[in-house]
Design a protein around this motif. Structure first.
Motif, short mmCIF file in Angstrom:
data_model
loop_
_atom_site.label_atom_id
_atom_site.label_comp_id
_atom_site.label_asym_id
_atom_site.label_seq_id
_atom_site.Cartn_x
_atom_site.Cartn_y
_atom_site.Cartn_z
N ASP A 177 0.82 -1.21 0.00
CA ASP A 177 0.00 0.00 0.00
C ASP A 177 0.86 1.26 0.00
O ASP A 177 0.58 2.22 -0.73
CB ASP A 177 -0.95 0.00 1.20
CG ASP A 177 -2.01 -1.10 1.12
OD1 ASP A 177 -2.22 -1.67 0.02
OD2 ASP A 177 -2.63 -1.38 2.16
N PHE A 211 2.65 1.54 -3.48
CA PHE A 211 1.69 1.93 -4.53
C PHE A 211 1.41 3.43 -4.44
O PHE A 211 1.47 4.14 -5.45
CB PHE A 211 0.39 1.13 -4.38
CG PHE A 211 -0.59 1.40 -5.48
CD1 PHE A 211 -0.59 0.60 -6.61
CD2 PHE A 211 -1.50 2.44 -5.39
CE1 PHE A 211 -1.50 0.85 -7.65
CE2 PHE A 211 -2.41 2.69 -6.41
CZ PHE A 211 -2.40 1.90 -7.55
N ASP A 212 1.11 3.90 -3.24
CA ASP A 212 0.83 5.33 -3.06
C ASP A 212 2.03 6.19 -3.41
O ASP A 212 1.90 7.21 -4.09
CB ASP A 212 0.41 5.62 -1.62
CG ASP A 212 -0.98 5.07 -1.29
OD1 ASP A 212 -1.73 4.69 -2.21
OD2 ASP A 212 -1.30 5.00 -0.09
N LYS A 213 3.21 5.78 -2.96
CA LYS A 213 4.42 6.58 -3.18
C LYS A 213 4.84 6.62 -4.64
O LYS A 213 5.20 7.68 -5.16
CB LYS A 213 5.56 6.02 -2.34
CG LYS A 213 6.87 6.78 -2.50
CD LYS A 213 7.94 6.25 -1.59
CE LYS A 213 9.23 7.06 -1.74
NZ LYS A 213 10.27 6.60 -0.81
N LEU A 229 3.10 5.19 -7.57
CA LEU A 229 2.15 5.23 -8.69
C LEU A 229 1.05 6.28 -8.54
O LEU A 229 0.40 6.62 -9.52
CB LEU A 229 1.51 3.85 -8.90
CG LEU A 229 2.47 2.76 -9.37
CD1 LEU A 229 1.71 1.48 -9.63
CD2 LEU A 229 3.26 3.18 -10.59
N GLU A 230 0.82 6.78 -7.35
CA GLU A 230 -0.25 7.76 -7.16
C GLU A 230 0.23 9.20 -7.35
O GLU A 230 -0.59 10.10 -7.38
CB GLU A 230 -0.87 7.61 -5.77
CG GLU A 230 -1.68 6.33 -5.61
CD GLU A 230 -2.93 6.32 -6.47
OE1 GLU A 230 -3.73 7.27 -6.41
OE2 GLU A 230 -3.11 5.33 -7.20
N ASP A 256 2.29 12.43 -9.37
CA ASP A 256 2.14 13.05 -10.68
C ASP A 256 3.13 12.52 -11.71
O ASP A 256 2.90 12.63 -12.91
CB ASP A 256 2.32 14.57 -10.58
CG ASP A 256 1.21 15.21 -9.77
OD1 ASP A 256 0.11 14.64 -9.70
OD2 ASP A 256 1.46 16.29 -9.20
#
Length: 117
Positions: free
Chosen positions: A24, A27-29, A31-32, A34
């Motif tokens: 989690d 993924f956030d760091k 792929l989420e 810009d």
């Protein structure tokens, strides 16, 4: 419908809960944000092995990928791959084996557990 896998370079999580938390966060760091980061060497090698077996082209009956190019899901030490549901069983085992052979972690987000092969 797709079957997803995440692969990353790093320490092996000690249990499924830690693996899920690590996934989690990564993924956030990676792929989420810009902007995607340059892909780590081990992840690039991993993607090269996969696309050597199944070319990274449009989705369809002759490819197991539900989303291409695979590099769009890769950033830094992390890659998120979507497989066509119809080929998920065989291809996910191959993906997990390749990851393991390269010293990478393979995580199944559906099961919230590490894949060992």
């Amino acid at each position: 419908m797709s079957y997803d896998l995440a692969v990353w370079q790093g320490d092996v999580p000690s249990n499924a809960r830690e693996a899920a938390r690590t996934h989690d966060l990564l993924f956030d760091k990676y792929l989420e944000g810009d902007e995607l980061l340059p892909v780590a060497t081990a992840v690039a090698e991993f993607l090269a092995v996969l696309t050597d077996r199944w070319p990274d082209r449009d989705t369809g009956d002759d490819t197991p990928w539900a989303s291409t190019p695979l590099s769009e899901g890769a950033s830094g030490p992390y890659v998120y791959i979507t497989l066509a549901w119809s080929s998920a069983e065989v291809v996910s085992a191959y993906v997990a084996n390749v990851a393991k052979s390269l010293g990478l972690n393979c995580f199944d987000p559906q099961m919230r557990a590490l894949r060992s092969g």
